[in-house]
Scaffold this motif. Structure first.
Motif, PDB file in Angstrom:
ATOM      1  N   ASN A 125      65.041  89.764  55.211  1.00 29.23           N
ATOM      2  CA  ASN A 125      63.782  89.195  55.684  1.00 29.23           C
ATOM      3  C   ASN A 125      62.760  89.306  54.557  1.00 29.23           C
ATOM      4  OD1 ASN A 125      61.435  88.445  56.951  1.00 29.23           O
ATOM      5  ND2 ASN A 125      61.307  90.263  58.256  1.00 29.23           N
ATOM      6  N   VAL A 159      59.221  90.679  55.426  1.00 24.06           N
ATOM      7  CA  VAL A 159      59.093  92.014  56.000  1.00 24.06           C
ATOM      8  C   VAL A 159      57.840  92.689  55.445  1.00 24.06           C
ATOM      9  CG1 VAL A 159      60.473  93.141  54.192  1.00 24.06           C
ATOM     10  CG2 VAL A 159      60.381  94.144  56.490  1.00 24.06           C
ATOM     11  N   ASP A 160      57.217  93.514  56.255  1.00 22.73           N
ATOM     12  CA  ASP A 160      56.032  94.248  55.835  1.00 22.73           C
ATOM     13  C   ASP A 160      56.458  95.415  54.954  1.00 22.73           C
ATOM     14  OD1 ASP A 160      53.665  95.598  55.503  1.00 22.73           O
ATOM     15  OD2 ASP A 160      53.222  95.834  57.639  1.00 22.73           O
ATOM     16  N   ALA A 200      60.419 100.709  57.936  1.00 21.53           N
ATOM     17  CA  ALA A 200      60.984  99.877  59.000  1.00 21.53           C
ATOM     18  C   ALA A 200      61.410 100.710  60.211  1.00 21.53           C
ATOM     19  CB  ALA A 200      62.174  99.116  58.455  1.00 21.53           C
ATOM     20  N   ASN A 206      63.703  99.074  62.555  1.00 13.01           N
ATOM     21  CA  ASN A 206      64.891  98.403  63.081  1.00 13.01           C
ATOM     22  C   ASN A 206      65.828  98.128  61.907  1.00 13.01           C
ATOM     23  OD1 ASN A 206      64.390  95.551  62.043  1.00 13.01           O
ATOM     24  ND2 ASN A 206      62.526  95.887  63.253  1.00 13.01           N
ATOM     25  N   ASP A 212      65.123  95.091  59.292  1.00 15.90           N
ATOM     26  CA  ASP A 212      63.983  95.350  58.416  1.00 15.90           C
ATOM     27  C   ASP A 212      64.249  96.552  57.505  1.00 15.90           C
ATOM     28  OD1 ASP A 212      62.637  93.225  59.419  1.00 15.90           O
ATOM     29  OD2 ASP A 212      61.179  94.381  60.589  1.00 15.90           O
ATOM     30  N   SER A 264      66.187  95.164  54.620  1.00 13.46           N
ATOM     31  CA  SER A 264      65.295  94.353  53.796  1.00 13.46           C
ATOM     32  C   SER A 264      64.349  95.233  52.989  1.00 13.46           C
ATOM     33  CB  SER A 264      64.497  93.390  54.676  1.00 13.46           C
ATOM     34  OG  SER A 264      65.350  92.517  55.377  1.00 13.46           O
ATOM     35  N   TYR A 265      63.784  96.234  53.636  1.00 12.11           N
ATOM     36  CA  TYR A 265      62.857  97.149  52.973  1.00 12.11           C
ATOM     37  C   TYR A 265      63.558  97.883  51.831  1.00 12.11           C
ATOM     38  CZ  TYR A 265      59.319 100.875  52.540  1.00 12.11           C
ATOM     39  OH  TYR A 265      58.360 101.740  52.082  1.00 12.11           O
TER      40      TYR A 265
END
Length: 205
Positions: free
Chosen positions: A132, A135-136, A141, A143, A146, A149-150
């Motif tokens: 993602n 993603v922030d 994260a 989940n 995320d 992705s992180y």
């Protein structure tokens, strides 16, 4: 003027107006009669072109002493197009190279998107997620998608931003990484620009 960037799977041509590609394993370079200025990371193709007078290897005009011995000619030529910046070439592998005031500062190689996704999948099918790119990265994260992705993106983004230099994105997945670096310049002509600068310096054009 016909330029060509030769990789492991294809010949990537640029005639100043358009780009086109030919498969490396089936294309016959003898079909082109005009002069072709090229770089190649494909050693077998390079050996084949050595006997063709109209194919001019631009690597012979590059000062490799500024870089490390095993650095790919494609990365060197991409850097020739700038004086300051971080060049991110997002392909099967992601290469990151830093140039400051015309001096090569170094770089690193990171797994490409597909390679890293396959790595997680090989660990467990439960980790088979797409990354993602929205993603922030400002918080950890909560989940699995995320978290993956992180883990992949956070250190990559931090390292590049820490250089405080303009960021130039190129390569097949460059548009995905543009989401992470909104102020970056997306330039799919970077290598060809570098080739032209090398040719101009060498008096070839």
């Amino acid at each position: 003027m016909l330029l060509c960037d030769i990789g492991n799977t294809s010949y990537h041509f640029n005639d100043g107006k358009k780009d086109f590609k030919e498969f490396a394993d089936s294309f016959n370079p003898q079909t082109i009669k005009e002069n072709v200025y090229y770089i190649s990371v494909n050693q077998s193709v390079k050996e084949k072109l050595g006997s063709l007078e109209n194919w001019i290897d631009l690597e012979t005009f590059v000062d490799r002493e500024k870089y490390y011995t095993t650095m790919g000619i494609d990365r060197i030529v991409a850097l020739a197009s700038i004086n300051d910046g971080v060049v991110v070439d997002a392909g099967s592998a992601i290469t990151v190279d830093v140039l400051k005031d015309g001096v090569f500062e170094g770089g690193f190689i990171y797994p490409g998107i597909k390679a890293m996704q396959e790595c997680y999948k090989n660990i467990s099918n439960a980790l088979d997620y797409s990354f993602n790119f929205e993603v922030d990265l400002g918080k950890m994260a909560k989940n699995s998608p995320d978290a993956i992705s992180y883990g992949y993106l956070k250190p990559f983004v931090n390292e590049i931003k820490s250089k405080n230099l303009p960021i130039i994105l190129t390569g097949g997945d460059a548009s995905e990484f543009k989401k992470l670096f909104p102020n970056a310049r997306l330039d799919q002509e970077l290598i060809f620009t570098g080739m032209k600068k090398i040719m101009k310096k060498a008096g070839l054009c």
